[in-house]
Every structure is written in structure tokens, then in C-alpha cells.
Design a protein around this motif. Structure first.
Motif, PDB file in Angstrom:
ATOM      1  N   PRO A   1       0.836  -1.209   0.000  1.00 40.38           N
ATOM      2  CA  PRO A   1       0.000   0.000   0.000  1.00 40.38           C
ATOM      3  C   PRO A   1       0.874   1.264   0.000  1.00 40.38           C
ATOM      4  CG  PRO A   1      -0.165  -1.151   2.119  1.00 40.38           C
ATOM      5  CD  PRO A   1       0.698  -1.992   1.241  1.00 40.38           C
ATOM      6  N   PRO A   2       0.332   2.382  -0.542  1.00 34.46           N
ATOM      7  CA  PRO A   2       1.109   3.633  -0.607  1.00 34.46           C
ATOM      8  C   PRO A   2       1.644   4.071   0.767  1.00 34.46           C
ATOM      9  CG  PRO A   2      -0.956   3.853  -1.820  1.00 34.46           C
ATOM     10  CD  PRO A   2      -1.001   2.528  -1.163  1.00 34.46           C
ATOM     11  N   ALA A   3       0.861   3.839   1.826  1.00 29.15           N
ATOM     12  CA  ALA A   3       1.316   4.228   3.169  1.00 29.15           C
ATOM     13  C   ALA A   3       2.584   3.462   3.550  1.00 29.15           C
ATOM     14  CB  ALA A   3       0.206   3.957   4.194  1.00 29.15           C
ATOM     15  N   ALA A   4       2.669   2.215   3.104  1.00 28.34           N
ATOM     16  CA  ALA A   4       3.864   1.408   3.407  1.00 28.34           C
ATOM     17  C   ALA A   4       5.084   1.975   2.692  1.00 28.34           C
ATOM     18  CB  ALA A   4       3.635  -0.048   3.003  1.00 28.34           C
ATOM     19  N   VAL A   5       4.863   2.435   1.451  1.00 24.07           N
ATOM     20  CA  VAL A   5       5.977   3.025   0.700  1.00 24.07           C
ATOM     21  C   VAL A   5       6.513   4.256   1.431  1.00 24.07           C
ATOM     22  CG1 VAL A   5       6.649   4.110  -1.485  1.00 24.07           C
ATOM     23  CG2 VAL A   5       5.099   2.131  -1.500  1.00 24.07           C
ATOM     24  N   ARG A   6       5.590   5.081   1.936  1.00 19.60           N
ATOM     25  CA  ARG A   6       6.024   6.282   2.671  1.00 19.60           C
ATOM     26  C   ARG A   6       6.827   5.917   3.915  1.00 19.60           C
ATOM     27  NH1 ARG A   6       0.838   8.268   1.705  1.00 19.60           N
ATOM     28  NH2 ARG A   6       0.254   8.665   3.881  1.00 19.60           N
ATOM     29  N   LEU A   7       6.375   4.885   4.623  1.00 18.78           N
ATOM     30  CA  LEU A   7       7.099   4.478   5.829  1.00 18.78           C
ATOM     31  C   LEU A   7       8.467   3.877   5.490  1.00 18.78           C
ATOM     32  CD1 LEU A   7       4.269   2.955   8.050  1.00 18.78           C
ATOM     33  CD2 LEU A   7       5.440   5.145   8.336  1.00 18.78           C
ATOM     34  N   MET A   8       8.503   3.062   4.427  1.00 18.34           N
ATOM     35  CA  MET A   8       9.783   2.457   4.027  1.00 18.34           C
ATOM     36  C   MET A   8      10.781   3.537   3.612  1.00 18.34           C
ATOM     37  SD  MET A   8       8.488  -0.689   1.688  1.00 18.34           S
ATOM     38  CE  MET A   8       7.361  -1.909   2.303  1.00 18.34           C
ATOM     39  N   ASP A   9      10.280   4.550   2.848  1.00 22.71           N
ATOM     40  CA  ASP A   9      11.148   5.651   2.421  1.00 22.71           C
ATOM     41  C   ASP A   9      11.843   6.280   3.628  1.00 22.71           C
ATOM     42  OD1 ASP A   9      10.561   5.435  -0.237  1.00 22.71           O
ATOM     43  OD2 ASP A   9       9.016   7.012  -0.249  1.00 22.71           O
ATOM     44  N   ARG A  10      11.079   6.402   4.704  1.00 23.08           N
ATOM     45  CA  ARG A  10      11.563   7.141   5.852  1.00 23.08           C
ATOM     46  C   ARG A  10      12.312   6.266   6.861  1.00 23.08           C
ATOM     47  NH1 ARG A  10      11.865  11.764   7.868  1.00 23.08           N
ATOM     48  NH2 ARG A  10      11.104  12.367   9.932  1.00 23.08           N
ATOM     49  N   TYR A  11      11.847   5.031   7.064  1.00 19.46           N
ATOM     50  CA  TYR A  11      12.361   4.266   8.205  1.00 19.46           C
ATOM     51  C   TYR A  11      13.057   2.948   7.874  1.00 19.46           C
ATOM     52  CZ  TYR A  11       9.776   7.657  10.933  1.00 19.46           C
ATOM     53  OH  TYR A  11       9.320   8.825  11.489  1.00 19.46           O
ATOM     54  N   TRP A  12      13.118   2.567   6.631  1.00 16.61           N
ATOM     55  CA  TRP A  12      13.846   1.331   6.299  1.00 16.61           C
ATOM     56  C   TRP A  12      15.204   1.655   5.720  1.00 16.61           C
ATOM     57  CZ3 TRP A  12      10.665  -3.198   3.759  1.00 16.61           C
ATOM     58  CH2 TRP A  12       9.785  -3.734   4.713  1.00 16.61           C
ATOM     59  N   PRO A  13      16.264   0.925   6.026  1.00 16.84           N
ATOM     60  CA  PRO A  13      16.266  -0.094   7.082  1.00 16.84           C
ATOM     61  C   PRO A  13      16.100   0.539   8.451  1.00 16.84           C
ATOM     62  CG  PRO A  13      18.502   0.326   6.322  1.00 16.84           C
ATOM     63  CD  PRO A  13      17.585   1.137   5.448  1.00 16.84           C
ATOM     64  N   GLY A  14      15.423  -0.205   9.347  1.00 16.17           N
ATOM     65  CA  GLY A  14      15.222   0.339  10.689  1.00 16.17           C
ATOM     66  C   GLY A  14      14.231  -0.468  11.494  1.00 16.17           C
ATOM     67  N   PRO A  15      13.988  -0.022  12.742  1.00 16.03           N
ATOM     68  CA  PRO A  15      13.192  -0.810  13.692  1.00 16.03           C
ATOM     69  C   PRO A  15      11.682  -0.681  13.487  1.00 16.03           C
ATOM     70  CG  PRO A  15      14.021   1.157  14.763  1.00 16.03           C
ATOM     71  CD  PRO A  15      14.582   1.176  13.367  1.00 16.03           C
ATOM     72  N   LEU A  16      11.228  -0.892  12.256  1.00 15.39           N
ATOM     73  CA  LEU A  16       9.805  -0.786  11.940  1.00 15.39           C
ATOM     74  C   LEU A  16       9.334  -2.000  11.134  1.00 15.39           C
ATOM     75  CD1 LEU A  16       7.190   0.947  11.946  1.00 15.39           C
ATOM     76  CD2 LEU A  16       7.907   1.771   9.687  1.00 15.39           C
ATOM     77  N   THR A  17       8.394  -2.750  11.728  1.00 17.69           N
ATOM     78  CA  THR A  17       7.775  -3.884  11.039  1.00 17.69           C
ATOM     79  C   THR A  17       6.436  -3.432  10.481  1.00 17.69           C
ATOM     80  OG1 THR A  17       8.841  -5.511  12.470  1.00 17.69           O
ATOM     81  CG2 THR A  17       6.804  -6.202  11.374  1.00 17.69           C
ATOM     82  N   ILE A  18       6.208  -3.726   9.195  1.00 18.65           N
ATOM     83  CA  ILE A  18       4.958  -3.326   8.546  1.00 18.65           C
ATOM     84  C   ILE A  18       4.153  -4.581   8.205  1.00 18.65           C
ATOM     85  CG2 ILE A  18       3.922  -2.069   6.619  1.00 18.65           C
ATOM     86  CD1 ILE A  18       6.588  -0.544   6.335  1.00 18.65           C
ATOM     87  N   ILE A  19       2.906  -4.611   8.662  1.00 19.41           N
ATOM     88  CA  ILE A  19       2.033  -5.752   8.368  1.00 19.41           C
ATOM     89  C   ILE A  19       1.184  -5.434   7.139  1.00 19.41           C
ATOM     90  CG2 ILE A  19       0.083  -7.117   9.215  1.00 19.41           C
ATOM     91  CD1 ILE A  19       1.368  -6.980  11.969  1.00 19.41           C
ATOM     92  N   MET A  20       1.259  -6.339   6.162  1.00 18.65           N
ATOM     93  CA  MET A  20       0.531  -6.172   4.898  1.00 18.65           C
ATOM     94  C   MET A  20      -0.163  -7.488   4.550  1.00 18.65           C
ATOM     95  SD  MET A  20       3.515  -4.061   2.866  1.00 18.65           S
ATOM     96  CE  MET A  20       4.894  -4.610   3.867  1.00 18.65           C
ATOM     97  N   LYS A  21      -1.000  -7.456   3.490  1.00 20.96           N
ATOM     98  CA  LYS A  21      -1.646  -8.699   3.047  1.00 20.96           C
ATOM     99  C   LYS A  21      -0.568  -9.629   2.497  1.00 20.96           C
ATOM    100  CE  LYS A  21      -6.237  -7.351   2.947  1.00 20.96           C
ATOM    101  NZ  LYS A  21      -6.411  -5.938   2.510  1.00 20.96           N
ATOM    102  N   LYS A  22      -0.651 -10.896   2.852  1.00 19.61           N
ATOM    103  CA  LYS A  22       0.438 -11.797   2.474  1.00 19.61           C
ATOM    104  C   LYS A  22       0.264 -12.379   1.081  1.00 19.61           C
ATOM    105  CE  LYS A  22      -0.624 -16.509   4.095  1.00 19.61           C
ATOM    106  NZ  LYS A  22      -0.047 -17.329   3.026  1.00 19.61           N
TER     107      LYS A  22
END
Ligand code: TXA
Ligand code: MG
Length: 364
Positions: A90-111
Motif C-alpha cells: 500500500p502507498p502508506a507502506a511506501v512512505r514508511l519504508m522511504d523514511r524508516y527502512w532499514p530500521g526498527p519498523l515492522t509493517i504488516i501487509m496482506k500476504k
């Protein structure tokens, strides 16, 4: 707990040059591909890894930890190519990855349908994280697959943040243990669920609720949804004691003065006091942990008082402190509560579980 008698091989990566480390990553990657288990450092806590796409390998994780196999695991990746792991990003995941990956953030998505049910505990979602630790990333690349990994502790014990604690828990239970410095963060990753209509914080960590809201707008956090029995009296049967040492943990909430007054009348040498300067700045953000000794601040004359100069420092050291207190034979641990904002929310989340929600309001 079932004895496994696996001939565990240990490597201290801190003592090696880059070429020797690379050889270890190749060996460890081969172990993962062959269905084995490898303990590895991450910036949060050490992980107990196996091939996320291999149901039998994942069984090895549960056997090593001695825990039931219904718990969903986080898949650790080395880059943002999540094909075969999630069905869509999802677009929200892309925004979080841009900012916090690599890093201490696990994102739950549809598998993705290809991820085995053993890895996700039968859920149709999956948690993914890219750790900010060169050894972890090198291992994942060498393995060539996503690595499913819970914290590398025996079930019910505090998460390990050092090589030594991993060995203490898992010698004879895993194929390989890779040792590095003390984990930089000290608390497990933040978990955010983006599989529903509104982002939901499931576990607070070093990426804070405030930071997530700044990126995403609305983020729901219902402590009672994940922290059942919050603030309620000690549950019978220790049902909620997840991060628990053997010593009984009690949280003290009040001013520093009130906490000290309370301790004056109740604390003896059998119990440890942990004081946290909530407003202190992190003095030593890159501390490197020798993994052999741990003790109270040298400046403090009372050995049964541990002082942390900041919430960051307390977060980094808290699990090690709980284990150390057990080693020393303390029967109880008093911990000064901190405000539940920023990293303080995450630290208190772990402390409340360790204390089985035993929080005393202290007044002057
Ligand atoms: O920092 C960390 O996250 C560490 C290091 C090793 O990366 N790992 C870790 O894993 O803390 P573990 O297994 O101790 O905690 C994973 C948590 C569990 O509480 C599990 O319920 C939740 O993540 N989880 C994983 N996948 C999930 C999913 N699809 N839906 C909801 N919760 C999930
Ligand atoms: Mg864990």
C-alpha cells in the motif's frame, strides 16, 4: 523443555576482519537455505532465524524457543523487493519504508499466498522488516530468502540484546549463533498494521506513535487490544508476564522524590532499584557492549541501585538489566515509571508486561 542437543556453532563477528565475516555469512546463508536455524544480531534485539518460505525450517524456530507454533513471525528482508512475500504494497507502506527502512519498523501487509501458514500463524497478513544492522543484511543476502525471526530468547524470558544472552538461552538448540555488539535500540521493533482501512500500531518501539502519525496522519493505538489487563491487578498464574525475569518487577509512578521516599521505607538489599532520568539526553548513543559484565553506574555507591541517564539508555539496557538482576539473585526490582510519550511509551509497554501490570502510584 524438550532437549535438542544440536551441535551449535558460535562466531564472534566483532573479532573478525571483513573477509572472515563474509565467509561466516556464506556458511550461515547455506544453513538457512538447508532449513537450519541461525541466531543473528539486529539493531533492536537478536533474532532466531530460519527460511521464512520453508514450513519445516520455521518449525525449528518454535522448537528452539520452546513455544507453541501459533505465533506469527516477522519476515526479515535485505531490500524492498517483497515479491512472493506480500500481495501488494500500500502507498502508506511506501512512505514508511522511504523514511524508516532499514530500521526498527515492522509493517504488516496482506500476504502472498506462497508464504506458508506456519510463518504467519495462519493469518492472511504478514509482518515484514528490513533491519538496520550490516551483519543481518549480509546474512539475509547470503541466504537469498526472507528470514523469519522472533527474538532469540527461550519463550517467556526477556529478549536478548547481547551475544552472551543468546548463548545462554540457545546453545544446543540452534545450528549457528552469530555474535556482534550489544543491540543499539534494545527494544523490539515497532509494529504497524497497514492491512486494514486505518493504520494500527500493534507494538510501540523505537519508531514512535508520534513519528508514525507525522507521516501517516491517523494511526490507531489501543493499548488494551494488545495489552490485555492493562493496569489491572497482578493476574493469577502470571498469564501476562511476557518479558519477565524471575524477580518480581514493580513499577513506581510519581515524582523522583516520591519514588525515593517510597523506596526508603520498602527497599532492602534483596531488591534492585532502577531509576530513569526521563528528561536526560542520551549521553552515549553508540555504547559498545562487551557482553561480560554488567553493573550499576560506577558513580553510584549503592550497588543495588541502577541509574539510567535517559529513556534511550534505559530502553537499550532494560532487558539486560532484568537478566542481570536474576543473575545477582535479587528477589524484586523496583522501576521508576516514565511518561508514556515517544520512546517512553515503548519502554513502559515492556516494563508493564515484565511487572504483570503491577504499577504503584507513589505520592510525596
Ligand atoms: O525487533 C524485532 O521485531 C525482533 C527482531 C528479531 O527483528 N523480532 C521480534 O519478533 O520481536 P517476535 O516474534 O518476538 O515478535 C513478533 C510480534 C509478535 O507479537 C506477533 O504476534 C506479531 O509480531 N506479528 C507478527 N506478524 C503479525 C501479523 N501478521 N499480524 C499481527 N501481528 C503479527
Ligand atoms: Mg519475542
Amino acid at each position: 523443555m524438550e532437549e535438542l542437543n544440536i551441535p551449535t556453532r558460535c562466531y564472534d563477528l566483532t573479532a573478525m576482519d571483513e573477509a572472515s565475516r563474509q565467509k561466516v555469512y556464506e556458511e550461515a546463508g547455506a544453513v538457512i537455505r538447508a532449513g537450519g536455524t541461525v541466531v543473528f544480531p539486529t539493531e533492536t534485539v537478536y533474532g532466531l532465524g530460519a527460511n521464512a518460505m520453508d514450513p519445516l525450517a520455521v518449525q525449528g524456530i518454535y522448537r528452539a524457543k520452546g513455544r507453541p507454533s501459533d505465533n506469527p513471525l516477522i519476515i526479515h528482508v535485505a531490500d524492498r523487493d517483497l515479491s512472493g512475500i506480500v500481495s501488494e504494497i500500500p502507498p502508506a507502506a511506501v512512505r514508511l519504508m522511504d523514511r524508516y527502512w532499514p530500521g526498527p519498523l515492522t509493517i504488516i501487509m496482506k500476504k502472498d499466498p506462497g508464504v506458508p501458514a506456519q510463518t504467519t500463524g495462519g493469518l492472511d497478513t504478514v509482518g515484514v522488516r528490513m533491519p538496520d544492522q550490516p551483519a543481518a543484511l549480509a546474512l539475509i543476502k547470503a541466504a537469498g530468502c526472507g528470514i523469519a525471526a522472533p527474538s532469540a530468547n527461550i519463550s517467556g524470558r526477556p529478549s536478548p540484546t547481547t551475544f552472551r544472552r543468546c548463548q545462554e538461552d540457545l546453545m544446543g538448540r540452534v545450528d549457528l549463533i552469530l555474535g556482534m555488539d550489544q543491540s543499539r535500540v534494545g527494544l523490539e521493533s515497532t509494529i504497524i498494521d497497514l492491512s486494514g482501512t486505518v493504520p494500527e500500531l500493534l507494538r510501540p518501539g523505537a519508531i514512535t506513535l508520534e513519528e508514525l502519525r507525522a507521516v501517516l496522519g491517523e494511526v490507531v493505538y489501543v493499548p488494551s487490544a494488545t495489552l490485555q489487563g492493562d493496569e489491572s491487578p497482578r493476574a493469577p498464574g502470571m498469564k501476562y508476564r511476557h518479558y519477565a525475569p524471575r524477580a518480581k518487577v514493580t513499577l513506581l509512578r510519581g515524582t523522583r522524590q516520591a519514588v525515593q521516599l517510597y523506596l526508603q521505607t520498602r527497599k532492602d538489599e534483596q531488591t534492585l532499584a532502577v531509576l530513569i532520568d526521563a528528561d536526560g539526553l542520551d549521553q552515549n548513543p553508540t555504547t559498545s557492549w562487551s557482553g561480560t559484565v554488567f553493573g550499576p553506574d560506577a558513580a553510584d555507591s549503592d550497588p543495588s541501585v541502577v541509574r539510567f541517564g535517559s529513556v534511550t539508555e534505559a530502553a537499550r539496557e532494560i532487558f539486560e538489566t532484568l537478566r542481570w538482576a536474576d543473575d545477582q539473585g535479587y528477589t524484586g526490582i523496583w522501576v521508576e515509571a516514565v511518561a508514556e510519550t515517544g520512546l517512553g511509551l515503548s519502554l513502559m509497554n515492556r516494563l508493564k508486561k515484565a511487572a504483570a501490570y503491577d504499577v504503584v502510584e507513589v505520592k510525596e
